[in-house]
Design a protein around this motif. Structure first.
Motif, PDB file in Angstrom:
ATOM      1  N   VAL A  46       0.842  -1.201   0.000  1.00  0.00           N
ATOM      2  CA  VAL A  46       0.000   0.000   0.000  1.00  0.00           C
ATOM      3  C   VAL A  46       0.876   1.249   0.000  1.00  0.00           C
ATOM      4  N   LEU A  47       1.848   1.309   0.880  1.00  0.00           N
ATOM      5  CA  LEU A  47       2.816   2.398   0.949  1.00  0.00           C
ATOM      6  C   LEU A  47       4.172   1.805   1.309  1.00  0.00           C
ATOM      7  N   GLN A  48       5.234   2.483   0.859  1.00  0.00           N
ATOM      8  CA  GLN A  48       6.581   2.075   1.241  1.00  0.00           C
ATOM      9  C   GLN A  48       6.910   2.759   2.564  1.00  0.00           C
ATOM     10  N   VAL A  49       7.226   1.984   3.567  1.00  0.00           N
ATOM     11  CA  VAL A  49       7.574   2.516   4.883  1.00  0.00           C
ATOM     12  C   VAL A  49       9.057   2.862   4.882  1.00  0.00           C
ATOM     13  N   VAL A  50       9.365   4.090   5.316  1.00  0.00           N
ATOM     14  CA  VAL A  50      10.756   4.534   5.354  1.00  0.00           C
ATOM     15  C   VAL A  50      11.177   4.787   6.800  1.00  0.00           C
ATOM     16  N   ALA A  51      12.445   4.549   7.082  1.00  0.00           N
ATOM     17  CA  ALA A  51      12.981   4.762   8.421  1.00  0.00           C
ATOM     18  C   ALA A  51      13.496   6.183   8.613  1.00  0.00           C
ATOM     19  N   ASP A  52      13.729   6.895   7.520  1.00  0.00           N
ATOM     20  CA  ASP A  52      14.191   8.275   7.576  1.00  0.00           C
ATOM     21  C   ASP A  52      13.004   9.204   7.330  1.00  0.00           C
ATOM     22  N   PRO A  53      12.589   9.986   8.312  1.00  0.00           N
ATOM     23  CA  PRO A  53      11.418  10.838   8.124  1.00  0.00           C
ATOM     24  C   PRO A  53      11.576  11.843   6.990  1.00  0.00           C
ATOM     25  N   LYS A  54      12.799  12.243   6.688  1.00  0.00           N
ATOM     26  CA  LYS A  54      13.024  13.211   5.610  1.00  0.00           C
ATOM     27  C   LYS A  54      12.745  12.606   4.228  1.00  0.00           C
ATOM     28  N   ALA A  55      12.698  11.289   4.141  1.00  0.00           N
ATOM     29  CA  ALA A  55      12.421  10.613   2.871  1.00  0.00           C
ATOM     30  C   ALA A  55      10.929  10.351   2.662  1.00  0.00           C
ATOM     31  N   ALA A  56      10.106  10.717   3.631  1.00  0.00           N
ATOM     32  CA  ALA A  56       8.678  10.413   3.577  1.00  0.00           C
ATOM     33  C   ALA A  56       7.865  11.546   2.969  1.00  0.00           C
ATOM     34  N   GLU A  57       6.867  11.153   2.188  1.00  0.00           N
ATOM     35  CA  GLU A  57       5.909  12.117   1.658  1.00  0.00           C
ATOM     36  C   GLU A  57       4.782  12.363   2.654  1.00  0.00           C
ATOM     37  N   VAL A  58       4.459  11.338   3.443  1.00  0.00           N
ATOM     38  CA  VAL A  58       3.393  11.442   4.440  1.00  0.00           C
ATOM     39  C   VAL A  58       3.861  10.822   5.753  1.00  0.00           C
ATOM     40  N   VAL A  59       3.167  11.202   6.815  1.00  0.00           N
ATOM     41  CA  VAL A  59       3.451  10.688   8.152  1.00  0.00           C
ATOM     42  C   VAL A  59       2.168  10.078   8.686  1.00  0.00           C
ATOM     43  N   MET A  60       2.284   8.920   9.317  1.00  0.00           N
ATOM     44  CA  MET A  60       1.136   8.270   9.932  1.00  0.00           C
ATOM     45  C   MET A  60       1.272   8.394  11.439  1.00  0.00           C
ATOM     46  N   THR A  61       0.180   8.795  12.091  1.00  0.00           N
ATOM     47  CA  THR A  61       0.197   9.005  13.527  1.00  0.00           C
ATOM     48  C   THR A  61      -1.159   8.657  14.123  1.00  0.00           C
ATOM     49  N   ASP A  62      -1.180   8.449  15.434  1.00  0.00           N
ATOM     50  CA  ASP A  62      -2.453   8.227  16.120  1.00  0.00           C
ATOM     51  C   ASP A  62      -2.783   9.405  17.028  1.00  0.00           C
ATOM     52  N   THR A  63      -2.003  10.489  16.928  1.00  0.00           N
ATOM     53  CA  THR A  63      -2.217  11.660  17.773  1.00  0.00           C
ATOM     54  C   THR A  63      -1.954  12.935  16.980  1.00  0.00           C
ATOM     55  N   LEU A  64      -2.836  13.900  17.129  1.00  0.00           N
ATOM     56  CA  LEU A  64      -2.615  15.237  16.584  1.00  0.00           C
ATOM     57  C   LEU A  64      -2.592  16.217  17.745  1.00  0.00           C
ATOM     58  N   GLY A  65      -2.100  17.389  17.489  1.00  0.00           N
ATOM     59  CA  GLY A  65      -2.074  18.406  18.532  1.00  0.00           C
ATOM     60  C   GLY A  65      -0.673  18.920  18.748  1.00  0.00           C
ATOM     61  N   GLN A  66      -0.470  19.561  19.885  1.00  0.00           N
ATOM     62  CA  GLN A  66       0.791  20.214  20.170  1.00  0.00           C
ATOM     63  C   GLN A  66       1.966  19.236  20.187  1.00  0.00           C
TER      64      GLN A  66
END
Length: 144
Positions: A46-66
């Motif tokens: 579905v998506l290629q998971v990357v270990a370097d955040p700078k190489a990612a187009e999107v970020v997956m998270t379970d929390t938003l906010g500050q």
């Protein structure tokens, strides 16, 4: 010439030109769900998971906010031209703990591209977390 093979060729070309995100960085999640999501996303292509955040187009998270905003500033600082006034965005969205919603956030614009609620399992066993991750990935891929 039969129209069916031509239609199949056009469908294949249309899928190959999909311009949506292809790489994702997954932030740590409650109960280690991030590890199960990484496995399910790669298993189902579905998506290629990357270990370097700078190489990612999107970020997956379970929390938003500050806390999410602060984490994003640490791992993926915005360029000078895209920095926003902190007073305008501070407190715009608050989330204190994970409650089963997963967010897919554009790494550059910080816009939520996709979100979905998946009821957390009552018991955080490997089997339950694997099933939960599979359901989330199916929904993300549009298969459910």
């Amino acid at each position: 010439m039969k129209p069916l093979p031509i239609l199949a060729l056009f469908a294949t070309l249309a899928c190959a030109q999909y311009a949506g995100p292809k790489t994702v960085y997954i932030l740590p999640m409650a109960a280690g769900l991030d590890q199960y999501l990484a496995q399910a996303l790669t298993r189902d292509h579905v998506l290629q998971v990357v270990a370097d955040p700078k190489a990612a187009e999107v970020v997956m998270t379970d929390t938003l906010g500050q806390s999410f905003e602060q984490r994003m500033k640490e791992i993926m600082p915005l360029s000078d031209s895209k920095k926003s006034d902190d007073s305008a965005t501070h407190g715009a969205f608050r989330s204190t703990r994970a409650r089963g919603t997963i967010f897919l956030v554009d790494a550059k614009s910080r816009q939520v591209l996709w979100s979905n609620y998946q009821k957390p399992p009552s018991l955080n066993s490997d089997r339950n977390l694997n099933r939960e991750a599979g359901e989330i990935v199916k929904k993300l891929a549009g298969k459910n």
